[in-house]
Design an enzyme around this catalytic site. Structure first.
Site, PDB file in Angstrom:
ATOM      1  N   ASP A 148      -5.589  49.176 -29.254  1.00  0.00           N
ATOM      2  CA  ASP A 148      -4.409  48.582 -29.886  1.00  0.00           C
ATOM      3  C   ASP A 148      -3.358  49.686 -30.059  1.00  0.00           C
ATOM      4  O   ASP A 148      -3.652  50.874 -29.916  1.00  0.00           O
ATOM      5  CB  ASP A 148      -4.813  47.983 -31.234  1.00  0.00           C
ATOM      6  CG  ASP A 148      -3.642  47.356 -31.962  1.00  0.00           C
ATOM      7  OD1 ASP A 148      -2.809  46.719 -31.297  1.00  0.00           O
ATOM      8  OD2 ASP A 148      -3.551  47.522 -33.185  1.00  0.00           O
TER       9      ASP A 148
ATOM     10  N   PHE B 134       4.901  33.997 -42.810  1.00  0.00           N
ATOM     11  CA  PHE B 134       4.836  34.559 -41.453  1.00  0.00           C
ATOM     12  C   PHE B 134       3.510  34.179 -40.793  1.00  0.00           C
ATOM     13  O   PHE B 134       2.468  34.116 -41.438  1.00  0.00           O
ATOM     14  CB  PHE B 134       4.951  36.081 -41.522  1.00  0.00           C
ATOM     15  CG  PHE B 134       4.762  36.769 -40.200  1.00  0.00           C
ATOM     16  CD1 PHE B 134       5.836  36.937 -39.331  1.00  0.00           C
ATOM     17  CD2 PHE B 134       3.516  37.234 -39.819  1.00  0.00           C
ATOM     18  CE1 PHE B 134       5.662  37.563 -38.110  1.00  0.00           C
ATOM     19  CE2 PHE B 134       3.339  37.868 -38.597  1.00  0.00           C
ATOM     20  CZ  PHE B 134       4.413  38.025 -37.739  1.00  0.00           C
TER      21      PHE B 134
ATOM     22  N   ASP C 216       3.454  43.997 -29.482  1.00  0.00           N
ATOM     23  CA  ASP C 216       4.846  44.435 -29.540  1.00  0.00           C
ATOM     24  C   ASP C 216       5.589  44.103 -28.247  1.00  0.00           C
ATOM     25  O   ASP C 216       4.986  43.817 -27.208  1.00  0.00           O
ATOM     26  CB  ASP C 216       4.911  45.945 -29.794  1.00  0.00           C
ATOM     27  CG  ASP C 216       4.789  46.274 -31.270  1.00  0.00           C
ATOM     28  OD1 ASP C 216       4.700  45.325 -32.061  1.00  0.00           O
ATOM     29  OD2 ASP C 216       4.757  47.463 -31.619  1.00  0.00           O
TER      30      ASP C 216
ATOM     31  N   ASP D  45      -7.604  48.385 -35.246  1.00  0.00           N
ATOM     32  CA  ASP D  45      -7.659  48.545 -36.699  1.00  0.00           C
ATOM     33  C   ASP D  45      -7.409  47.266 -37.468  1.00  0.00           C
ATOM     34  O   ASP D  45      -7.570  47.245 -38.686  1.00  0.00           O
ATOM     35  CB  ASP D  45      -6.627  49.582 -37.147  1.00  0.00           C
ATOM     36  CG  ASP D  45      -5.206  49.062 -37.012  1.00  0.00           C
ATOM     37  OD1 ASP D  45      -4.904  48.424 -35.986  1.00  0.00           O
ATOM     38  OD2 ASP D  45      -4.406  49.286 -37.935  1.00  0.00           O
TER      39      ASP D  45
END
Length: 1202
Positions: free
Chosen positions: A415, A555, A691, A827
């Site tokens: 990640d 969210f 992202d 994580d």
């Protein structure tokens, strides 16, 4: 007592209108009170109590259940069958020889598992007997936690943990909120806000709470910690008022109440139905490549065992074809044996040979491997270099079964946020209508040095746009879930931020939100608090503005945005929305989109995390429509998430763009060095992130995943819009394969050099690759083409990835035809799926909770620790266990092959060569401890060198030490040693006779040396040979090695002296009495032992010396150089100048390896002297081995027949 007709009619109508799915919900009666007449049928459901059971066994089922689980293992079941065969038929060896090792292995494992389960029982009792406070009849009483029932009203004080899953009814705070930490559940130490039911939050005493008359309808228990769907029906004047219940109302077992004096809540899920208990489920069992090799070797040795037994059975009946050999005078058969059918006799003999040779299957290897893995895992947890002082955390081993797999990794999937980066956000800038504002060095609430004044790159726009600018700042101060933590001063008075900002700070589950709120504080707008459903902010003029918080649209990772609806003091209603640019821009109808988009793209290229901010004014009628949509969706019990998503989609539209923000997530310390080392070790590193592409690509360049000369290949939505997916894939494949001249490239990445290509793919394109359009004749096999492209790229970046897609990528590589070993590291909760999918899963102890840590096989504090985990610990574990497995098979071949050869000299009579005690203790006591210690402490190369030269990792790749050529070499070596031991002893016995003073013996006294003396001599040579073989393979000598290796040999000698020197009263026979001592009293026996040990070891020594001199591997060259520099080679390596002093302090001080000439020179001298002695003595003519074994056989059978 009965059910009235109105209630029955309600139930029938509910079923008829299609609500049969209500079986998936439960009804809870708060305080166990019946609903008012005519409201609902009172059907008291049965729920489990609050008892937590994490143990596997009880006192009554431990023995049968544990035995069943242990005998499910093939090896244990096999030895059980052998033991039963020995009990049933007349076998040449005692059942003790198989039963005792089996009982030892079963007992050790049972004690270990029983102790672990006893600890679980102890922990369960401590939890179940913990006192809790319950409201009954208007009073608070104490009871044990295990006696708590669904529907009880529980009273919880500050800093107490919740005993079960609860629905919050009221709290000591006026606004009905409470603060909770869920560190024990997901590791998040931040305070989360939970909300009481609006209609019950005013009940603040035991008597008031006891008057609540309500029922709760909710879903059945499920393990998702962040999902809950229900509704509460509150009866006021016998009329029910329905309110929605969600995860914001649910307090989970194990969480702790903070900053709230007390709460009242009702139990909704208890015991093993709580979400914490449901998350105890076991992960799928992972098997290492070494374990698979062990199983394959066992199958081969089982085939060898069957072949041996079959050959001996056939040869026995061929030998007994002569009637004189069938029934010699000393071994006549009984009448029952003569009448037995030949097939039955042959099958019985086959089983007897199976029993005789069964020791070739090493039963003790399993318990040794298990102990090696269990004890070896502590070296990872004790490693001081993998201790993070900032977090106070060490590496954690959740699964010790995969230690050696750490040395076989070929693909690393990682990640980005929180794994490669710190997840420690620093506010960089914001852009409002094209104007850029910079507040320097705001990092998670801490104002960095040198940032005393506000720095604004662009001056504020004209007066006409000032309102727009301030609206942007207000939006960021209001659109969040940040909490204000207020600390008490020395005087005991709480100061708010506007009174003393040093006494307060912001906390949130999202570091981004804290950075944004702190950034706005630097730019003149300070968020103060949420009080009585009103949010307070301090503007530039030091005036407090109050906004009523009407709705929060939370969210989620699908929408990638959040919104709030607030009412200003002037009565205006606003919807403020912030989120990813891809989710905001399509919903914007006005604003300076081009200027903001350009700035967002610029910041993304710089590696910054960007968010866009927009708003929408709402009229009262529009707000009422919004409330109706949200309330309808929130009250739904079925498909609530889907209905909420649809409602959010309708509300968050027609937005006006305000601007964008940029925060920086810095790379973790030594992240780039770690990735570079993994590349040099031959591993392919893939980054899987949610992202956007530009941000992720910038991080990849900073972390050295991509280099300046890396040619980037894009497989993104933007490119597939210009070309078809088919054309793009084939263009990329031609590009990467052009210089290789075809599709024959090795995928491992561990051999040879590869072109420096980097691939970038996004989630949408990956979905198209994984699921090509059906019926497209030109589509071809997209997966194979995609895999071939990836194999020829040095690094791959997958951006805009959903958690499920991460797991799909790992599975795609994992199940490819080459079956490479994969490792996933992350994580957060979104990384759990790929961590579970990979061969090895590693969790980072980051700031996104502990879900990844809890579900991983290993956990490390920082990404930099992955380097030592793989290059040092993984390398050592693989080397050690490979030697352990091969050595176990080798020493068992040496052990049992002389027994096979002996049958040719005793008429295939199933006469054992070794004594029962030797058969039993060979694998348990004489040879087990040295190899166990070797597999724990061996260091064939200094660990500093392993870290500084990652290419050494390539030498052990692809399970190189457990391949078939290596296995065949060890097996052939074992057969050779067995032949030397047996025939060497045989010819010495056959041609010479000797006494204690070395003189020739007479024919009569020669009979003292029978088959037990012969077997003892072979066994003595065997024990010394296999122990010296391990000593020759040992590179890292410590006092512990010396103590264990030489101590095991001394133990064998002492045991043999005691076993043959005392008449043991519990034995029916004394066949070993004085055998060992008489053998050692002869000089030629000593010479023969030394000669045979030397002859057995010499070929392996010569092979090692020759290969090391002529064809040395990289590892051997490093070892030679390290000896040249006397263990200080790491100081001369160019990769790194630092020393690893911690490990050297913790490990025993090594001594120099044993010189080979200590074995070779005495062997040459002894061989020449023995040869001269044999020439003087002359040959003996009697074949005493054959005759003595026959007599021993007849006595043994005579005793058994009696």
């Amino acid at each position: 007592m009965g059910m009235d007709f109105s209630t029955l009619r309600t139930l029938i109508s509910r079923y008829c209108v299609g609500e049969e799915n209500w079986v998936d919900s439960r009804t809870v009666y708060i305080g166990h009170k019946e609903p008012p007449p005519g409201a609902e049928a009172f059907i008291q459901q049965r729920f489990p109590d609050n008892r937590i059971v994490s143990s596997k066994y009880t006192f009554w089922n431990f023995i049968p259940k544990n035995m069943f689980e242990q005998f499910r293992r093939v090896a244990n079941f096999y030895f059980l069958i052998i033991f039963l065969v020995q009990l049933i038929i007349d076998t040449p060896t005692s059942p003790v020889t198989s039963g005792l090792p089996l009982v030892f292995v079963i007992t050790v494992t049972a004690i270990k598992q029983g102790y672990e389960d006893w600890l679980r029982h102890k922990a369960d009792n401590a939890v179940n007997q913990c006192p809790v406070h319950v409201v009954q009849h208007g009073k608070v009483i104490r009871k044990q936690s295990c006696k708590l029932r669904v529907g009880d009203i529980v009273f919880v004080k500050e800093n107490e943990s919740f005993p079960c899953d609860l629905i919050l009814l009221s709290s000591s705070r006026d606004d009905g909120t409470c603060y909770v930490t869920t560190a024990s559940l997901d590791g998040e130490s931040s305070h989360k806000t939970y909300y009481a039911v609006q209609d019950t939050k005013a009940y603040n005493s035991e008597k008031e709470v006891d008057t609540i008359h309500a029922t709760i309808e909710c879903e059945q228990p499920q393990p998702d910690l962040y999902k809950f769907v229900g509704r509460i029906n509150i009866y006021m004047d016998n009329e029910p008022v329905a309110r929605p219940l969600g995860s914001e109302n649910l307090l989970l077992r194990g969480a702790t109440l903070k900053n709230t004096e007390y709460i009242y809540a009702t139990a909704i899920y208890t015991g093993m139905e709580t979400k914490m208990a449901l998350n105890y489920q076991c992960k799928s069992q992972k098997r290492s490549a070494v374990e698979k090799s062990m199983n394959a070797y066992l199958v081969v040795y089982l085939c060898i065992l069957i072949s041996k037994a079959l050959i001996n059975t056939v040869l026995k009946y061929a030998w007994q074809a002569d009637p004189s050999r069938d029934e010699p005078w000393y071994n006549e058969r009984t009448e029952a044996e003569r009448q037995r059918h030949i097939v039955i006799r042959a099958f019985t003999d086959f089983l007897a040979f199976m029993v005789l040779f069964n020791y070739i299957i090493p039963v003790s290897m399993y318990v040794t491997v298990e102990m090696q893995k269990f004890l070896g895992s502590y070296f990872i947890m004790w490693d001081d270099e993998m201790l993070d002082e900032e977090l106070g955390e060490r590496a954690v081993v959740n699964t010790s079964d995969l230690n050696e797999e750490l040395g076989q990794v070929e693909y690393v999937f990682t990640d980005k946020t929180g794994t490669l980066t710190e997840n420690n956000m620093e506010f960089i800038e914001c852009c409002v209508d094209g104007h850029v504002y910079v507040a320097q060095a705001i990092c998670n609430g801490q104002v960095m040095p040198g940032a005393a004044s506000m720095d604004m790159i662009d001056t504020s726009p004209g007066p006409e746009a000032r309102e727009h600018e301030e609206l942007f700042f207000r939006a960021l101060c209001l659109c969040h879930t940040v909490q204000v933590k207020e600390e008490e001063t020395v005087d005991g008075i709480k100061h708010g931020i506007h009174q003393g900002k040093s006494t307060s700070f912001y906390i949130s589950s999202s570091p981004d939100e804290v950075a944004l709120v702190e950034g706005m504080k630097r730019l003149g707008f300070t968020y103060l608090r949420l009080k009585d459903s009103h949010m307070e902010i301090l503007n530039r003029d030091d005036e407090i503005e109050r906004f009523e918080l009407l709705q929060v649209l939370t969210f989620d990772s699908v929408r990638r945005r959040m919104s709030v609806i607030v009412r200003a003091s002037t009565g205006e209603i606003y919807l403020f929305c912030k989120g990813a640019d891809s989710s905001i821009f399509p919903r914007v109808i006005s604003g300076k989109v081009d200027q903001v988009r350009a700035r967002v793209e610029h910041n993304a290229v710089e590696g910054l995390r960007t968010l866009c901010v927009a708003y929408r004014p709402l009229s009262p009628s529009q707000y009422q429509e919004v409330c109706l949509k949200l309330s309808g969706a929130k009250l739904a019990l079925q498909d609530r998430d889907k209905q909420l998503a649809e409602a959010y989609d309708l509300i968050e539209k027609d937005l006006i763009l305000l601007g964008a923000t940029a925060v920086e997530d810095r790379l973790q310390e030594k992240a780039a060095d770690t990735i570079e080392s993994l590349h040099k070790a031959g591993m392919k590193v893939w980054v899987l992130t949610g992202d956007k592409m530009e941000t992720a690509a910038a991080t990849c360049y900073a972390s050295k995943l991509f280099h300046r000369n890396t040619q980037i290949l894009e497989l993104t939505t933007k490119r597939t819009e210009e070309q078809s997916l088919h054309d793009v894939l084939f263009d990329l494949s031609r590009t990467v394969l052009r210089q290789h001249g075809g599709w024959s490239r090795d995928i491992s990445g561990l051999s040879g050099d590869y072109s420096d290509y980097g691939l970038i793919i996004d989630g949408a394109t990956l979905s198209a690759v994984m699921k090509p359009v059906q019926g497209d004749s030109n589509s071809g096999n997209y997966k194979e083409i995609f895999l071939e492209i990836c194999r020829n790229c040095s690094a791959v970046l997958c951006c805009r990835m959903a958690p499920l897609q991460k797991a799909q990528i790992v599975k795609l590589i994992k199940t490819s035809k080459e079956h490479p070993i994969t490792l996933a590291v992350g994580d957060g909760a979104n990384d759990v799926s790929m961590i579970l999918e990979a061969h090895v899963g590693i969790g980072i102890m980051g700031k996104e909770g502990r879900q990844a840590v809890r579900n991983s096989d290993y956990a490390i504090p920082k990404f930099k620790h992955l380097k030592k985990m793989l290059l040092v610990h993984g390398h050592y574990y693989y080397i050690r266990i490979s030697e352990l497995v091969q050595y176990f098979f080798y020493k068992n071949v040496c052990f049992i092959f002389p027994q096979f050869l002996y049958q040719f000299f005793c008429g295939f009579s199933q006469q054992p060569l070794y004594d029962t005690a030797y058969l039993t203790l060979y694998n348990i006591s004489f040879t087990s401890l040295p190899i166990l210690l070797y597999s724990l402490v061996e260091q064939h190369i200094n660990m500093d060198i392993l870290k500084k030269d990652p290419s050494l990792y390539r030498d052990i790749a692809k399970n190189s030490l457990l391949r078939w050529p290596s296995f065949i070499y060890w097996t052939v070596l074992g057969v050779y040693d067995a032949v030397v031991m047996f025939f060497g002893a045989y010819f010495l016995f056959d041609n010479t006779t000797f006494t204690s003073n070395g003189q020739l013996m007479t024919t009569n006294t020669q009979m003292m040396f029978g088959n037990w003396t012969f077997g003892t001599l072979v066994f003595t040579v065997l024990v010394f040979t296999v122990t010296f073989k391990l000593a020759l393979d040992t590179h890292y000598w410590t006092w512990i090695n010396h103590f264990v290796i030489w101590g095991s040999l001394i133990f064998f000698v002492v045991f043999s002296l005691l076993w043959g020197g005392i008449i043991w009263p519990f034995l029916n026979y004394q066949r070993m009495y004085y055998v060992f001592m008489q053998m050692l009293s002869s000089g030629p026996a000593w010479l023969s032992i030394v000669l045979l040990i030397t002859a057995s070891l010499l070929p392996d020594v010569l092979k090692k010396v020759t290969c090391r001199a002529l064809w040395p591997t990289t590892t051997e060259r490093i070892q030679n150089a390290d000896k040249l520099y006397r263990g200080q080679l790491s100081e001369f390596t160019p990769l790194d100048r630092r020393q690893s002093s911690g490990d050297r302090r913790n490990m025993p001080h090594p001594t120099r390896p044993l010189p080979l000439f200590l074995f070779i020179l005495p062997a040459i001298l002894l061989s020449s002297s023995l040869w001269r002695w044999r020439l003087r003595c002359g040959p003996a003519q009697l074949d005493f081995v054959r005759s003595s074994s026959s007599r021993s056989l007849s006595m043994d059978r005579f005793t058994r027949h009696l």
